[in-house]
Design a protein around this motif. Structure first.
Motif, PDB file in Angstrom:
ATOM      1  N   ARG A 191       1.639   5.732  -1.889  1.00 25.05           N
ATOM      2  CA  ARG A 191       2.628   4.761  -1.409  1.00 25.05           C
ATOM      3  C   ARG A 191       3.334   4.066  -2.560  1.00 25.05           C
ATOM      4  NH1 ARG A 191      -0.189   1.633   3.645  1.00 25.05           N
ATOM      5  NH2 ARG A 191      -0.776   3.472   4.817  1.00 25.05           N
ATOM      6  N   ARG A 248       4.650   0.357   6.024  1.00 26.29           N
ATOM      7  CA  ARG A 248       4.872   1.316   7.118  1.00 26.29           C
ATOM      8  C   ARG A 248       5.394   2.620   6.525  1.00 26.29           C
ATOM      9  NH1 ARG A 248       6.950  -1.122  12.340  1.00 26.29           N
ATOM     10  NH2 ARG A 248       6.252   0.933  12.912  1.00 26.29           N
ATOM     11  N   PRO A 249       4.502   3.467   6.021  1.00 26.32           N
ATOM     12  CA  PRO A 249       4.939   4.639   5.250  1.00 26.32           C
ATOM     13  C   PRO A 249       5.730   5.669   6.054  1.00 26.32           C
ATOM     14  CG  PRO A 249       2.574   4.682   5.564  1.00 26.32           C
ATOM     15  CD  PRO A 249       3.048   3.369   6.068  1.00 26.32           C
ATOM     16  N   LEU A 250       5.447   5.838   7.324  1.00 24.01           N
ATOM     17  CA  LEU A 250       6.190   6.829   8.103  1.00 24.01           C
ATOM     18  C   LEU A 250       7.641   6.384   8.312  1.00 24.01           C
ATOM     19  CD1 LEU A 250       5.660   9.547   9.333  1.00 24.01           C
ATOM     20  CD2 LEU A 250       5.137   8.432  11.482  1.00 24.01           C
ATOM     21  N   SER A 264       7.947   1.656   2.484  1.00 21.22           N
ATOM     22  CA  SER A 264       6.977   2.724   2.254  1.00 21.22           C
ATOM     23  C   SER A 264       5.566   2.208   2.019  1.00 21.22           C
ATOM     24  CB  SER A 264       7.412   3.591   1.070  1.00 21.22           C
ATOM     25  OG  SER A 264       7.355   2.850  -0.125  1.00 21.22           O
ATOM     26  N   ARG A 322       0.605   8.313   4.198  1.00 20.71           N
ATOM     27  CA  ARG A 322       0.545   7.518   5.432  1.00 20.71           C
ATOM     28  C   ARG A 322      -0.875   7.268   5.908  1.00 20.71           C
ATOM     29  NH1 ARG A 322       1.519  12.663   6.771  1.00 20.71           N
ATOM     30  NH2 ARG A 322       0.513  13.531   8.617  1.00 20.71           N
ATOM     31  N   ARG A 323      -1.829   8.080   5.488  1.00 15.87           N
ATOM     32  CA  ARG A 323      -3.218   7.901   5.908  1.00 15.87           C
ATOM     33  C   ARG A 323      -4.034   7.115   4.884  1.00 15.87           C
ATOM     34  NH1 ARG A 323      -2.896  10.773  10.318  1.00 15.87           N
ATOM     35  NH2 ARG A 323      -2.500  12.986  10.414  1.00 15.87           N
ATOM     36  N   ALA A 362       5.676   9.081   0.539  1.00 20.00           N
ATOM     37  CA  ALA A 362       5.385   8.127   1.611  1.00 20.00           C
ATOM     38  C   ALA A 362       4.786   8.849   2.816  1.00 20.00           C
ATOM     39  CB  ALA A 362       6.644   7.375   2.018  1.00 20.00           C
ATOM     40  N   PHE A 363       5.294  10.029   3.110  1.00 21.63           N
ATOM     41  CA  PHE A 363       4.761  10.788   4.230  1.00 21.63           C
ATOM     42  C   PHE A 363       3.316  11.228   3.961  1.00 21.63           C
ATOM     43  CE2 PHE A 363       4.158  14.776   6.586  1.00 21.63           C
ATOM     44  CZ  PHE A 363       4.340  14.301   7.868  1.00 21.63           C
TER      45      PHE A 363
END
Length: 108
Positions: free
Chosen positions: A2, A63-65, A60, A104-105, A100-101
């Motif tokens: 991130r 809220r990365p998604l 990002s 996300r976890r 960022a995608f």
């Protein structure tokens, strides 16, 4: 991941502001000499996409998604607005969107 997305999004946004501002100035100069007005309009659009990249970079981390989607849209939009001159923004914003995608976890 991130943090990498944040940094790459900021770099892409800075490139977007710099290249968009230069293109806007040259587009206004061309319009003053009687050329088409679409160059100034598209370069102004590039500046708006650069501001969207800043938004995506800041999104990002929490809220990365959403940040990834915003960075990806800004990357594609900058290429639409500037053509080949949008390639640096496409690279940095695209990599930021990917980071960022992928992050996300991760724990925030």
């Amino acid at each position: 991941m991130r943090t990498g997305a944040f940094i790459l999004g900021l770099i892409g946004g800075l490139f977007g502001l710099l290249i968009g501002a230069l293109a806007f100035i040259f587009g206004l100069a061309a319009f003053a000499f009687g050329a088409s007005d679409s160059a100034a309009g598209r370069s102004f659009l590039a500046i708006l996409f650069a501001l969207a990249a800043f938004t995506g970079a800041f999104l990002s981390i929490p809220r990365p998604l959403l940040g990834a989607a915003t960075l990806a849209a800004a990357a594609v939009g900058s290429v639409y607005a500037l053509g080949l001159f949008g390639a640096p923004m496409l690279f940095f914003m695209g990599m930021g969107a990917w980071f960022a995608f992928k992050g996300r976890r991760d724990a925030g």
